[in-house]
Enzyme design. Structure first.
Site, PDB file in Angstrom:
ATOM      1  N   ASP A 240       1.137  -1.273  -0.285  1.00 40.24           N
ATOM      2  CA  ASP A 240       0.089  -0.033  -0.223  1.00 40.24           C
ATOM      3  C   ASP A 240       0.884   1.285   0.213  1.00 40.24           C
ATOM      4  O   ASP A 240       1.852   1.220   0.156  1.00 40.24           O
ATOM      5  CB  ASP A 240      -1.130  -0.299   1.436  1.00 40.24           C
ATOM      6  CG  ASP A 240      -2.873   0.535   0.924  1.00 40.24           C
ATOM      7  OD1 ASP A 240      -2.132   1.572   0.429  1.00 40.24           O
ATOM      8  OD2 ASP A 240      -3.300   0.179   1.108  1.00 40.24           O
ATOM      9  N   HIS A 263       1.515   2.045  -3.755  1.00 48.33           N
ATOM     10  CA  HIS A 263       0.726   2.813  -4.040  1.00 48.33           C
ATOM     11  C   HIS A 263       1.751   4.235  -3.806  1.00 48.33           C
ATOM     12  O   HIS A 263       0.447   5.451  -4.094  1.00 48.33           O
ATOM     13  CB  HIS A 263      -0.696   2.822  -3.468  1.00 48.33           C
ATOM     14  CG  HIS A 263      -1.036   1.595  -3.586  1.00 48.33           C
ATOM     15  ND1 HIS A 263      -1.923   1.604  -3.093  1.00 48.33           N
ATOM     16  CD2 HIS A 263      -0.536   0.044  -3.989  1.00 48.33           C
ATOM     17  CE1 HIS A 263      -2.682  -0.316  -2.952  1.00 48.33           C
ATOM     18  NE2 HIS A 263      -1.494  -0.435  -3.547  1.00 48.33           N
TER      19      HIS A 263
END
Ligand SMILES: *[C@@H]1O[C@H](CO)[C@@H](O)[C@H](O)[C@H]1NC(C)=O
Ligand SMILES: *[C@@H]1O[C@H](CO)[C@@H](O)[C@H](O)[C@H]1NC(C)=O
Ligand SMILES: *[C@@H]1O[C@H](CO)[C@@H](O)[C@H](O)[C@H]1NC(C)=O
Ligand SMILES: *[C@@H]1O[C@H](CO)[C@@H](O)[C@H](O)[C@H]1NC(C)=O
Ligand SMILES: *[C@@H]1O[C@H](CO)[C@@H](O)[C@H](O)[C@H]1NC(C)=O
Ligand SMILES: *[C@@H]1O[C@H](CO)[C@@H](O)[C@H](O)[C@H]1NC(C)=O
Ligand SMILES: *[C@@H]1O[C@H](CO)[C@@H](O)[C@H](O)[C@H]1NC(C)=O
Length: 414
Positions: A240, A263
């Site tokens: 993430d 991310h």
């Protein structure tokens, strides 16, 4: 006589340096009292080794009671230099636990041994939100050369693709000030690796944080309601965000971060459920995004309030990043959002010197709220090309600002 002289002198021991400050007393006499003071300080410097409090370090026995006792002794001692020692060559299994302050003076925790969380299972008891918590401490140094292992793989499997699956953050720093954390490698948290909430004056340096690219919600560092934070020389690759800066972040500087997979470096998400978000003074410098999905992203939900402003990204390199530069004011990861008109106001954001490659055609997306819009977005020295050498684009919706020297050109920015 000696006592009188000592009163004129403040002695500080900072990371092994001895710093002297003296009044206008006689230096010759001062020198003697300094020597005495050093001797006194050294005899007061205390080490608290977890092994002396009953820790086994065999990787099987629960050592959290021993750590709690060692912490109580360290935190309660009034010597000038106190060190909690977690020795090398051993692995310590710790159940969820809290290191609470305030302590009598500054503390150094040396993590030379391997720290591991229990696997998903009954050891977690009722506490499933946090593993190791540092709370209410002023002046704490955590140094280490070993690993902190969240052993999160069983949680990832059962929590994959579910929005609300309770599982622990590995390290939480709360309500604390003057923290210095360096040297550690931190892997495989069940959820985010490090959370910093309601803290002031934090320095994170030389940290390596890794989890597999498909491990859900394993953010590297999450920060909220905190100010004056420096993050220097870090390597983060997870499933993430490498960093997520949430509401209440003020004066945060990130320098020399290598981020990916994951991310990207994120501001937000902000404004969820009508939140009044305030983010200001965020600076990302000399960093590299390597094979991440997003590069530099500001994400806000519809329906929020407040602002994100005075944000700069400078000297950033992208390597095969899917979406290098993104402002997304329609953030909605689970695709269940209603059209709303209010939004967190984004302004004074600059991107100065950002170059490299993208694996999509969308180099720059500035998707601002249709109703609120973004103001004063500036870009200069952008050079992003596609991995396959196809054309790349910049798209904007309701974004106001200016640009210079950009490939692709950002003609949509008004
Ligand atoms: C989670 O689900 C996604 C999509 O179904 C899959 O690609 C990924 O490997 C899964 N992750 C884990 C840790 O099981
Ligand atoms: C920002 O934080 C740094 C420490 O990270 C500090 O030295 C500096 O004074 C702070 N600046 C402001 C404006 O608060
Ligand atoms: C931007 O934030 C920094 C702190 O990070 C501060 O020193 C500076 O004054 C701010 N600039 C503006 C224009 O507010
Ligand atoms: C980018 O990531 C790849 C794959 O992990 C790695 O081989 C490469 O060395 C990295 N490049 C840089 C500049 O960090
Ligand atoms: C901007 O966000 C809206 C809402 O999610 C979406 O429909 C649109 O495709 C986005 N535009 C761009 C350029 O990404
Ligand atoms: C626009 O933002 C930059 C920083 O990105 C700042 O220096 C400048 O003062 C802002 N301009 C206005 C008109 O607010
Ligand atoms: C942009 O990057 C490409 C590839 O690195 C390079 O060949 C080109 O000279 C750069 N352009 C500018 C204007 O810096």
């Amino acid at each position: 006589m000696v006592v009188m002289m000592m009163m004129m002198i403040d002695l500080y021991i900072i990371d092994g340096w001895v710093e002297l400050k003296w009044g206008n007393g006689w230096e010759f006499v001062s020198l003697f009292s300094v020597i005495i003071h050093v001797l006194v300080s050294v005899s007061y410097a205390q080490n608290f080794n977890v092994m002396n409090f009953g820790a086994k370090g065999d990787g099987k026995t629960d050592d959290s009671q021993a750590f709690s006792k060692a912490w109580a002794a360290t935190c309660g001692a009034s010597s000038s230099l106190k060190e909690l020692v977690i020795p090398p060559g051993k692995a310590f299994l710790l159940k969820p636990m809290k290191f609470s302050g305030p302590c009598k003076s500054r503390i150094l925790i040396s993590i030379e041994g391997y720290l591991m969380a229990p696997f998903k299972g009954p050891e977690w008891g009722e506490e499933k939100k946090k593993w190791l918590v540092f709370q209410g401490i002023h002046d704490l140094i955590i140094k280490g050369s070993n690993k902190i292992d969240g052993r999160g793989s069983d949680w990832w499997k059962s929590c994959n693709n579910t929005d609300n699956c309770m599982r622990p953050t590995a390290l939480s720093f709360e309500d604390s000030s003057k923290l210095h954390v360096s040297g550690l490698t931190h892997i495989n948290s069940a959820k985010n690796h490090i959370s910093i909430h309601n803290c002031v004056d934090v320095h994170l340096e030389d940290l390596h944080i890794y989890a597999p690219h498909d491990s859900p919600n394993t953010d590297g560092i999450d920060i909220s309601e905190s100010r004056n934070i420096e993050i220097v020389d870090t390597f983060i690759g997870t499933g993430d965000d490498c960093v997520a800066l949430n509401s209440g972040c003020y004066n945060i500087t990130i320098t020399h971060m290598t981020c990916g997979p994951g991310h990207g470096i994120s501001i937000g998400s902000l404004g969820k459920n009508g939140e009044d978000a305030k983010v200001e003074g965020i600076h990302v410098k000399s960093s590299t995004l390597n094979a991440s999905d997003n590069g530099l992203r500001i994400k806000t939900w519809q329906g929020g309030k407040g602002y994100a402003r005075n944000i700069s990204f400078e000297d950033v390199t992208f390597i095969k990043v899917a979406n290098p530069i993104v402002i997304d004011q329609y953030y909605c990861p689970h695709k269940r959002c209603n059209e709303q008109s209010s939004a967190v106001q984004i302004s004074d954001v600059s991107y100065i010197g950002a170059r490299g490659t993208t694996r999509t055609s969308e180099a720059i997306i500035l998707n601002c709220s249709k109703t609120v819009g973004c103001n004063n977005i500036t870009l200069d020295g952008i050079n992003i090309s596609a991995v396959d050498n196809k054309a790349v684009s910049a798209t904007c919706i309701n974004a106001q600002g200016s640009w210079l020297n950009s490939k692709p050109p950002i003609n949509c920015l008004k």
